[in-house]
Design an enzyme around this catalytic site. Sequence first.
Site, PDB file in Angstrom:
ATOM      1  N   CYS A  85       9.747 -19.682   5.856  1.00 20.87           N
ATOM      2  CA  CYS A  85       9.110 -20.929   6.319  1.00 20.87           C
ATOM      3  C   CYS A  85       9.089 -21.027   7.841  1.00 20.87           C
ATOM      4  O   CYS A  85       8.493 -21.954   8.396  1.00 20.87           O
ATOM      5  CB  CYS A  85       9.838 -22.123   5.723  1.00 20.87           C
ATOM      6  SG  CYS A  85       9.942 -22.022   3.931  1.00 20.87           S
ATOM      7  N   HIS A 335       3.586 -28.736   3.772  1.00 23.15           N
ATOM      8  CA  HIS A 335       4.393 -27.566   4.123  1.00 23.15           C
ATOM      9  C   HIS A 335       3.577 -26.288   3.850  1.00 23.15           C
ATOM     10  O   HIS A 335       3.870 -25.545   2.914  1.00 23.15           O
ATOM     11  CB  HIS A 335       5.695 -27.601   3.329  1.00 23.15           C
ATOM     12  CG  HIS A 335       6.691 -26.557   3.703  1.00 23.15           C
ATOM     13  ND1 HIS A 335       6.583 -25.767   4.834  1.00 23.15           N
ATOM     14  CD2 HIS A 335       7.853 -26.163   3.098  1.00 23.15           C
ATOM     15  CE1 HIS A 335       7.610 -24.937   4.882  1.00 23.15           C
ATOM     16  NE2 HIS A 335       8.386 -25.151   3.851  1.00 23.15           N
TER      17      HIS A 335
END
Lengths: 388, 388
Positions: A85, A335
């Site tokens: 991420c 996200h």
Amino acid sequence: MRSVSVIGIGETKMGSFPDKSLKDLILEAGNKAIEDAGIEKERIEALFLGNFNSSYWCNQSHMGPMAAETLGMQDIPTIRTEGACASGSLAFRQGLMAIASGMYDVVIIGGVEKMTHQSTPVVTAGLASAADYEYEVKMGATFPSLFAMIANRYFYEYGNVRKEMAMVAVQNHDNALLNPDAQMHKKITIDKVYGGFPVAYPLTVYDCSLVTDGAVFVVLSATEIAKEITDKRVVEIIGSGHGGDSLTLHGKTSMTSLNATLKAAKEAYDMAGVKPSDIDIAEVHDCFTITQIVNTEDLGFFEKGKGARAVAEGKTALDGEIPINTSGGLKAKGHPIGATGLSQIYEVVTQLRGEAGERQVKKDINIGLTHNLGGSAATCVVNIFKGW
Amino acid sequence: MRSVSVIGIGETKMGSFPDKSLKDLILEAGNKAIEDAGIEKERIEALFLGNFNSSYWCNQSHMGPMAAETLGMQDIPTIRTEGACASGSLAFRQGLMAIASGMYDVVIIGGVEKMTHQSTPVVTAGLASAADYEYEVKMGATFPSLFAMIANRYFYEYGNVRKEMAMVAVQNHDNALLNPDAQMHKKITIDKVYGGFPVAYPLTVYDCSLVTDGAVFVVLSATEIAKEITDKRVVEIIGSGHGGDSLTLHGKTSMTSLNATLKAAKEAYDMAGVKPSDIDIAEVHDCFTITQIVNTEDLGFFEKGKGARAVAEGKTALDGEIPINTSGGLKAKGHPIGATGLSQIYEVVTQLRGEAGERQVKKDINIGLTHNLGGSAATCVVNIFKGW
């Protein structure tokens, strides 16, 4: 090191876009950033692309040249970076170093992810590859379960903060309501969080960040030439730090104070010559609600064990003493894994320029921070920005 | 920019290792490189990892922290780089820039791939993701077919070099016979190449590089401190270049002179202040036999259209005027995608140190070059090394 500044930003709306390809997302965000900088493409010397797992979800590796070709800049060298991420922030940091080293004067950084077209098991398996396959994933661990362990350990060490976790979700949803690019425009309540679909105790679905398609691009230049390119407020990168820790959760020395964050933050604060109390706004990695609380402590905004109370007291709200995740965060803005770190930078630059519209922080702000984690905090990048 | 040198190298044997995990490969090559440098792990400040597609083949992304944890260095920042078959060279170049910029003094670069445990269709699909999925792969293109088009176009422009392509394979197999780490220890003949299983005309299976498991690690330091760390011959990186081109083959302005190679080579030669004729040995990307011929021309070793004849005249042989792929190359040493660029560096450093055993080039050699392509030449990294 030579000073480097952000001179252009662009992002797509975040969400689920079955009709848009990776190239569509890249084209939209990349062109917005180039237009925002007011720069001719010919001046851009290299492209750094953050992408987590399009190899698995879209059959597409080697995304650097694909992005450059899509943007009509196929003559420049490219690289893809991946650190789960934090992939986008790693691309940003490589671009920053490339200018700082004197190798280039102007570079473009991009981040993109497309995942909503896949089934939930495929999305989950792709995300889980950011944990240790042999030690964790094979045993059934997924990220909600790993961060649920972090939450439970935090409860054990500092008391039950279930309510404050829910307040993080409520606050970030409130901020996203004011962000036209956010995926989630939905007001929620603490009771709604409590009653959400249980994922891994104590996390319900409302404690979890979103599954998102999206892209973000940023143009960087040496600060010495920034003013000749752009008329906008120049936003300088005054600090940058990169911390690492074990990929496995069991390999970490603490589950409630994350070494990767501590190290990246120290490096960034030292380089910038500022303290946590000098930070006016911050985008902080909130893959789960507990993550935001732990990280705001590790970043030094609040004492250890006091991060949850700070949320309850409104200190992190849009009108609080240090507004956190004014964009809506990973929780509600979205996200898009490989683009997430750059989306945080997009928000901080927008705020420092005073261009955040309805969600613009009302007080004078000059220094902003972004904090981006990869995996269960095996990778962390912290950047500090100053508007001039 | 600050000068940077190679102070340690280590690699696994290349091949098919069903009983070895990614971690086993990393552990072996990483520890060999650290031991070769004679350095304490505590002095290594960051890790850069090249990996192409373990996400797809091994369910493992986020390989930077995984490698650091495996090597007992989980406290350092890590990054994974990916640019198809040039992933390892991109990691190397990021590590080089990180020291050159002053960010770090000592870093470790690794490359690893594990793919032989997968079925041929899964290996092929994973490899094909390095081409453009929408424009090429969906239409049935795989890399052999793309490079077969390059070969046919080369025949059209410069005449039929089928025999010389076969001689590239024979020569690289001959070199691999002398390399204990090589995957393929098998003498072949031109007739054997002609009679090989047809893959994509004119390529037979003997024109194609191998499917390989393997790992390679390299330790770099600022040159100014190299001598205090190692007793071995210090090998300085005197030039480095990174070129890009369209991901698609149809987007390129030429199929027989590859822009990415031309640009990377020019940048590296300019930085090093040397000419092609100054290069004593080179490892040149030979994913297919035609690729080696085209690249040796684009690197300036031979005139355009004369690269094939040079092979036939023995100029690229172990005792030739410029020995190419003394390791055996991707063709016979093996092609562990994410590690391939570093494996080329391993060979050049080994030769410059005079440690190549039976395959050691007999003449005095001081300057070596590595050339590593990604995709159908959408990414290229060229490095030039000098032994002191």
